[in-house]
Design an enzyme around this catalytic site. Structure first.
Site, PDB file in Angstrom:
ATOM      1  N   SER A  36       0.825  -1.202   0.000  1.00 60.22           N
ATOM      2  CA  SER A  36       0.000   0.000   0.000  1.00 60.22           C
ATOM      3  C   SER A  36       0.858   1.251   0.000  1.00 60.22           C
ATOM      4  CB  SER A  36      -0.902  -0.001   1.241  1.00 60.22           C
ATOM      5  OG  SER A  36      -1.519   1.253   1.428  1.00 60.22           O
ATOM      6  N   TYR A  89      -2.414  -0.345   9.915  1.00 57.02           N
ATOM      7  CA  TYR A  89      -2.587  -0.927   8.582  1.00 57.02           C
ATOM      8  C   TYR A  89      -1.298  -0.806   7.775  1.00 57.02           C
ATOM      9  CZ  TYR A  89      -3.976  -1.164   3.669  1.00 57.02           C
ATOM     10  OH  TYR A  89      -4.047  -1.468   2.335  1.00 57.02           O
TER      11      TYR A  89
END
Length: 355
Positions: A147, A172
């Site tokens: 990501s 995350y």
């Protein structure tokens, strides 16, 4: 190839599985269909894939009985939790994959602040099960989702894979950086060719209901205001789903190779068969301009609540994807106006809304 695609009730996984099936690959999709967001969208994606049998809530298929698509002859689906080591292992042992495209994960920056354990189970334990299964069944080609969130406190723009990502600002992001390091370890120790893709704000038809485009469109159609964070002074490298999937498939077809010139300074490459790419549009868009594209398509002005930036959010994402272009020929081509328009057309059709 025979390819496992994880996360196929999810946004990117759904589109990737169908792209591979359309070109004739033998594809098995995997998902646990959790309720992180509206499961009607997840079931809708499965139905669009031709998976319409026995997908009731709570029912998990045995690993040996994937359901075959009624639309795509080379596509099958199995419902398993990533953290279910026993059934993940059995799936790999039974199907003997040539390649794995691991796109399943617990997503969401803000959700990770209140639900941290979900990220450890799915993104760490689950990824370990994928790596171990690749190791023990001889899978040598693994592509996995990272990501743009890993860039965290990095201030250098555009984001380059040669930059340090040692300062994530959400759990995350920390799990995604961990995935990159875990993958490198398995590349080095077991000669698994692993490629990580740092996705930059993917959008398009069948998109996630927790993402800005979905939220803004829904609010506009319902005549409700939207929250615009950092007073609209945010930039995102919005990348249309078809462009993303094209890049994913090109990476699967071009597994990572050892870097003969590796000197230990570039974290995106290695003497092991390991590579990290940015995959984005490389054209950051101001959030307010993105909202204007939605308003133009709908012919509506959206009421806006200007808000401070949220914890864990990045001010700007901007991908330098030149490495991916160099090695695979990747070149996104969809404009914001076209991409937003296609999403809204899908949204109106999916929810049977007439303007």
């Amino acid at each position: 190839m025979k390819i496992l695609v994880t996360g196929t009730a999810g946004f990117i996984g759904h589109h990737t599985a169908l792209k591979l099936a359309l070109r004739g690959d033998d594809v098995i999709g995997l998902d646990n269909i959790n309720d992180y967001y509206d499961v009607r969208v997840k079931y809708g994606r499965l139905k669009n894939s031709g998976i319409i049998k026995n997908i009731a809530d709570g029912e998990f298929f045995p690993y040996a009985e994937p359901v075959r698509s009624s639309v795509y002859p080379t596509y099958r689906f199995v419902k398993i939790n990533l953290e279910d080591r026993e059934n993940i292992t059995k799936l790999f042992e039974t199907e003997k994959f040539d390649a794995v495209c691991h796109l399943a994960a617990q997503a969401g920056v803000r959700y990770s602040i209140d639900n941290p354990h979900a990220y450890i189970k799915s993104n760490i334990d689950g990824f370990m099960n994928i790596l171990e299964s690749c190791r023990h069944t001889g899978v040598k080609n693994l592509c996995f989702a990272s990501s743009s969130s890993v860039y965290g406190l990095n201030k250098e723009i555009p984001f380059k894979t040669s930059h340090s990502v040692d300062h994530p600002i959400s759990l995350y992001a920390a799990t995604k950086k961990s995935n990159e390091m875990m993958a490198h370890t398995y590349s080095h120790l077991f000669d698994i060719h692993t490629t990580g893709l740092r996705f930059f704000t993917v959008y398009g038809p069948w998109g996630r209901p927790d993402m800005a485009l979905f939220i803004f469109t829904k609010a506009a159609l319902e005549g409700k205001p939207i929250n615009v964070f950092n007073n609209g002074e945010m930039f995102r490298d919005f990348t249309y789903i078809d462009d993303i999937v094209e890049g994913v498939v090109r990476v699967l077809d071009n597994p990572a190779k050892p870097d003969a010139d590796f000197n230990g300074t570039d974290p995106s490459t290695s003497s092991a068969p390991y590579k990290i790419y940015n995959i984005g549009n490389s054209v950051p868009v101001n959030l307010m301009d993105f909202i204007k594209a939605i308003e133009a398509k709908l012919g509506k002005t959206i009421e806006k609540n200007m808000m401070p930036i949220q914890p864990g959010d990045l001010h700007t994402t901007y991908a330098d994807a030149s490495d991916l272009t160099l090695h695979t020929g990747y070149k996104p081509s969809t404009s914001i106006e076209d991409g937003v328009g296609r999403f809204i057309d899908w949204y109106l059709d999916f929810y049977d809304i007439k303007l």
